[in-house]
Scaffold this active site. Sequence first.
Site, mmCIF file in Angstrom:
data_model
loop_
_atom_site.group_PDB
_atom_site.id
_atom_site.type_symbol
_atom_site.label_atom_id
_atom_site.label_comp_id
_atom_site.label_asym_id
_atom_site.label_seq_id
_atom_site.Cartn_x
_atom_site.Cartn_y
_atom_site.Cartn_z
ATOM 1 N N ARG A 291 -29.234 35.194 -7.087
ATOM 2 C CA ARG A 291 -29.775 33.842 -7.308
ATOM 3 C C ARG A 291 -28.905 33.174 -8.366
ATOM 4 N NH1 ARG A 291 -35.879 31.831 -8.091
ATOM 5 N NH2 ARG A 291 -35.721 32.137 -5.853
ATOM 6 N N LYS B 38 -20.479 35.975 -23.122
ATOM 7 C CA LYS B 38 -19.216 36.123 -23.869
ATOM 8 C C LYS B 38 -18.059 35.480 -23.116
ATOM 9 C CE LYS B 38 -20.892 40.630 -25.381
ATOM 10 N NZ LYS B 38 -20.730 42.057 -25.110
ATOM 11 N N HIS C 18 -32.282 28.620 0.402
ATOM 12 C CA HIS C 18 -33.088 29.786 -0.020
ATOM 13 C C HIS C 18 -33.501 30.468 1.301
ATOM 14 C CE1 HIS C 18 -35.683 32.419 -2.104
ATOM 15 N NE2 HIS C 18 -36.426 31.569 -2.785
ATOM 16 N N ARG D 88 -41.332 35.777 -7.753
ATOM 17 C CA ARG D 88 -41.570 36.277 -6.402
ATOM 18 C C ARG D 88 -40.322 36.881 -5.769
ATOM 19 N NH1 ARG D 88 -45.089 32.757 -7.654
ATOM 20 N NH2 ARG D 88 -43.259 31.866 -8.620
ATOM 21 N N THR D 89 -39.218 36.122 -5.766
ATOM 22 C CA THR D 89 -38.030 36.556 -5.021
ATOM 23 C C THR D 89 -37.455 37.836 -5.628
ATOM 24 O OG1 THR D 89 -37.640 34.209 -4.657
ATOM 25 C CG2 THR D 89 -35.860 35.701 -4.051
HETATM 26 N N1 CP Z 1 -40.491 30.993 -4.043
HETATM 27 C C1 CP Z 1 -39.640 31.377 -5.020
HETATM 28 O O1 CP Z 1 -38.412 31.372 -4.853
HETATM 29 O O2 CP Z 1 -40.257 31.785 -6.165
HETATM 30 P P1 CP Z 1 -39.502 32.393 -7.449
HETATM 31 O O3 CP Z 1 -38.690 31.269 -8.049
HETATM 32 O O4 CP Z 1 -40.594 32.887 -8.352
HETATM 33 O O5 CP Z 1 -38.605 33.492 -6.973
#
Ligand code: CP
Length: 311
Positions: A109, A87, A137, A59-60
């Site tokens: 992320r 590496k 998040h 999603r993100t």
């Molecule tokens: N909600 C969320 O962060 O989903 P993903 O891990 O798929 O990005």
Amino acid sequence: MAGLSVKHLVGIKELSKEDINLIFQTADNFKSVINRPIKKVPSLRDITIANLFFENSTRTRLSFELAEKRLSADIVNFSAASSSLKKGETLIDTVNNILAMKVDMVVMRHPNPGAAKFLSEHVDSRIVNAGDGSHEHPTQALLDSYSIREELGEVKDKKVVIVGDITHSRVALSNIFCLKKLGAEVMVCGPATLIPKYIDELGVKVEYDLRKALEWCDVANMLRVQFERMEVNYFPSIREYTMLYGLDGDFLHSLPNKIVVMHPGPINRGVEITSDVADSDQSIILEQVENGVAIRMAVIYLLAEKIKRES
Ligand code: CP
């Protein structure tokens, strides 16, 4: 127009209530854009964004990429699995090499808590945290509160319970910060082993009985159990977790109030919620995903405006 008070989006903790409301107002405009036949605006034709994902995401990652494309930014995507990190290259070297290619903003992320803040202090670029380990998040919390505002009119004074694995959840911590800044009443509910010891410092209610929590709330945000972050067993079995903290259709319909059901995804159907709950008219799970694009457009647009103003 006054812009955001921050140069980076590292966490909700650093945002003011005014920042959050500005992001929501900007997202309102972008939501109408992405529902038009031509879903694109030329706002960020002069901005290049790198999406750095060192951890899995559906999603993100897709939502940020779509948001950037809808704003006409140039984008480069980086996945740790196929990079030179294998590496031995450090995070700072990796990012500085990407920035040498004239990148203005980095969406990242990373599995390590604090990675986004670390980067914001060591490289010359705007950083957007797309999830750092079990820490924050921020765009998920923004889209969650935005979805509550859309569904219930406002967030202030709404009673929101966050259910499940609070200890390992960056979604829980960012949601607590965001909901409280917007004036909601917040409760967490889950097994005692999955409620962190520092919970009292966050100013939320704690309830271990799911029925009591769901009878109290207007909104239930049902979290996934983060098995990948657990080194020991926090409860005897998944079946016992589901018996005590899972929500099925019979349970939902037995509640005195018609609550709103949320889930950040990915869902473990049959563990934290059953399919009939996930797909019911009380669930706003797909609205959350839709709103994620508008929220991420708003965040990127407002941070890019700051770059333009300051250059
Ligand atoms: N909600 C969320 O962060 O989903 P993903 O891990 O798929 O990005």
